[in-house]
Scaffold this motif. Structure first.
Motif, PDB file in Angstrom:
ATOM      1  N   GLY A 152       0.816  -1.210   0.000  1.00  0.00           N
ATOM      2  CA  GLY A 152       0.000   0.000   0.000  1.00  0.00           C
ATOM      3  C   GLY A 152       0.848   1.257   0.000  1.00  0.00           C
ATOM      4  O   GLY A 152       0.587   2.200  -0.768  1.00  0.00           O
ATOM      5  N   LEU A 153       1.875   1.291   0.843  1.00  0.00           N
ATOM      6  CA  LEU A 153       2.764   2.457   0.884  1.00  0.00           C
ATOM      7  C   LEU A 153       3.571   2.577  -0.409  1.00  0.00           C
ATOM      8  O   LEU A 153       3.829   3.688  -0.874  1.00  0.00           O
ATOM      9  N   LYS A 156       1.375   4.125  -3.001  1.00  0.00           N
ATOM     10  CA  LYS A 156       1.206   5.558  -2.705  1.00  0.00           C
ATOM     11  C   LYS A 156       2.444   6.345  -3.119  1.00  0.00           C
ATOM     12  O   LYS A 156       2.341   7.471  -3.629  1.00  0.00           O
ATOM     13  N   GLU A 159       2.346   6.647  -6.836  1.00  0.00           N
ATOM     14  CA  GLU A 159       1.278   7.576  -7.195  1.00  0.00           C
ATOM     15  C   GLU A 159       1.659   9.021  -6.893  1.00  0.00           C
ATOM     16  O   GLU A 159       1.140   9.948  -7.525  1.00  0.00           O
ATOM     17  N   TYR A 160       2.560   9.227  -5.947  1.00  0.00           N
ATOM     18  CA  TYR A 160       3.052  10.574  -5.638  1.00  0.00           C
ATOM     19  C   TYR A 160       3.776  11.177  -6.840  1.00  0.00           C
ATOM     20  O   TYR A 160       3.736  12.386  -7.067  1.00  0.00           O
ATOM     21  N   LYS A 163       0.344   9.730 -12.044  1.00  0.00           N
ATOM     22  CA  LYS A 163      -1.049   9.281 -11.966  1.00  0.00           C
ATOM     23  C   LYS A 163      -1.416   8.369 -13.135  1.00  0.00           C
ATOM     24  O   LYS A 163      -2.582   8.003 -13.283  1.00  0.00           O
ATOM     25  N   LYS A 172       1.348  -2.747  -9.457  1.00  0.00           N
ATOM     26  CA  LYS A 172       0.549  -3.513  -8.488  1.00  0.00           C
ATOM     27  C   LYS A 172       0.593  -5.005  -8.820  1.00  0.00           C
ATOM     28  O   LYS A 172       0.729  -5.854  -7.929  1.00  0.00           O
ATOM     29  N   CYS A 257       6.700   3.301   8.902  1.00  0.00           N
ATOM     30  CA  CYS A 257       6.575   2.880   7.498  1.00  0.00           C
ATOM     31  C   CYS A 257       6.707   1.369   7.357  1.00  0.00           C
ATOM     32  O   CYS A 257       7.033   0.862   6.271  1.00  0.00           O
TER      33      CYS A 257
END
Length: 420
Positions: A152-153, A156, A159-160, A163, A172, A257
């Motif tokens: 999940g991290l 993220k 995605e930072y 997009k 994924k 984290c």
């Protein structure tokens, strides 16, 4: 039926796939779980690369399980590597190239691992300069970094930076790809971990650590110098108590984290050049390893004078690993080959060792090559009858004579300090 790029839902072109295969082919590597090799694709690229592009561009691509391979570590244990299939490596290279162009310019100047125009030597050089400026070092080791990355991290963090749906989709799927164990069983990731050995793994590790560590350090501790190469980190401090406080802060950050410091391998090291001025504190280390080099007090020559410095040289772990490799080759039994052929077979390995570990304090590699020279002395005694019944020193003098007459025969003989 032939499709063109305009009919696809994901912005991936045939040119990207072809260029990715060229890079995978240049890097080489073994086959994955399907047994397919780079040679198979080279002989018939359309049969393999066109369906890959078709699936990538339509969103229907799913990776195969990665093959587990155990490789030895310096401490006698083993490390698990995940070897994707060649087709999956090509697909990973397509996305990795896209990601590199986006994220590399945003990375910290303290990051050196797997980045264009940066190398491990750059990290070691900067670490050496900082050891001259600061008296204390935090030698950080993250426990099972690749095995404990939270999916999940990780998503993220990606995605930072972007997009784009196709990048997030395939990252994924690669994170969730199972591992085929050596006994044939399947190991599923269950929300954490990424196999070390894939093409995309270094890029994802840099993206994750850039946010988890680099940017956090630059924001919370902007005056602290550090070097990071993937998950190998060295942090420099002025005082012992500042180092202790910072280590506690880093421990809390990594824990938040879902990572953990390896308490047995992480340490605070005193690295002032004059060790006589070391504070009287218990459990203070005076050396540490970084990227295959050991930093410790050594005598160096500055402006014609010998002074005590804190410099890097090949580590004992690296020396032992290479020495073990030389012993396994049984060079002294290659009596059917001439000396020139032996030198030719060993040249790629020796060149790699000298070019990497000889960058700093070349003379410290004499101990390593002494093992090779002893093997060559045994080869001489086994090869030539006139040396069999004599003391070994006669064969050693013969090897010395050959090294002087043919200094380019073995790669390391071009450096007088490494000759027998």
């Amino acid at each position: 039926m032939t499709f063109d790029d305009g009919h696809k839902t994901q912005p991936i072109t045939k040119l990207q796939v072809n260029e990715a295969f060229k890079r995978v082919k240049a890097n080489g590597g073994s086959a994955g779980v399907d047994g397919g090799t780079i040679k198979d694709i080279t002989e018939n690229p359309r049969r393999h690369l066109y369906p890959l592009w078709n699936r990538l561009a339509s969103g229907s691509y799913f990776p195969r399980p990665v093959r587990e391979v155990k490789i030895p570590k310096g401490n006698g244990g083993t490390r698990s590597l995940g070897i994707p299939t060649v087709i999956d490596r090509v697909a990973q290279q397509v996305i990795a190239t896209e990601l590199e162009t986006m994220v590399d310019k945003t990375f910290s100047d303290h990051s050196y691992g797997y980045r264009p125009n940066r190398s491990a030597h750059d990290a070691v050089s900067q670490c050496r300069l900082n050891c001259m400026r600061y008296s204390w070092v935090i030698d950080l080791d993250i426990k099972g970094f690749f095995d404990n990355i939270d999916h999940g991290l990780m998503l993220k963090a990606v995605e930072y930076h972007t997009k784009q749906k196709h990048i997030l989709l395939y990252v994924k799927r690669w994170l969730e790809a199972p591992v085929q164990l050596s006994d044939g069983g399947m190991l599923y990731t269950e929300g954490k971990g990424t196999p070390q050995g894939g093409v995309i793994s270094p890029v994802l590790a840099n993206i994750f650590m850039d946010i988890v560590f680099d940017k956090w350090m630059e924001k919370q501790h902007p005056d602290v110098e550090f070097e990071r190469y993937a998950d190998d980190i060295v942090v420099h401090c002025t005082h012992k108590y500042a180092a202790l406080k910072l280590l506690g802060s880093i421990r809390g950050r990594l824990k938040s984290c879902h990572l953990e410091i390896n308490e047995e391998k992480s340490r605070i090291v005193y690295c002032h050049r004059n060790q006589k001025k070391q504070p009287k504190l218990k459990e203070t280390y005076q050396k540490f390893d970084f990227l295959g080099f050991t930093f410790k007090p050594r005598t160096v020559r500055v402006r014609g004078k010998q002074v005590l410095g804190f410099t890097p040289a090949i580590s004992q772990k690296s020396t032992s690993r290479i020495a073990s490799e030389l012993r396994k080759r049984d060079i002294h039994r290659w009596v059917q080959l001439p000396l020139g052929k032996i030198a030719e077979l060993l040249r790629p390995k020796i060149r790699g060792w000298v070019n990497y570990y000889g960058k700093f304090r070349l003379s410290d590699m004499r101990k390593l090559f002494r093992i090779l020279h002893i093997r060559l002395v045994k080869w001489i005694r086994n090869k030539y009858r006139r040396f069999k019944r004599k003391e070994w020193v006669y064969a050693y003098r013969y090897l010395q004579k050959v090294s002087r007459c043919y200094p380019n025969l073995f790669y390391h003989w071009q450096y007088p300090v490494l000759r027998p």
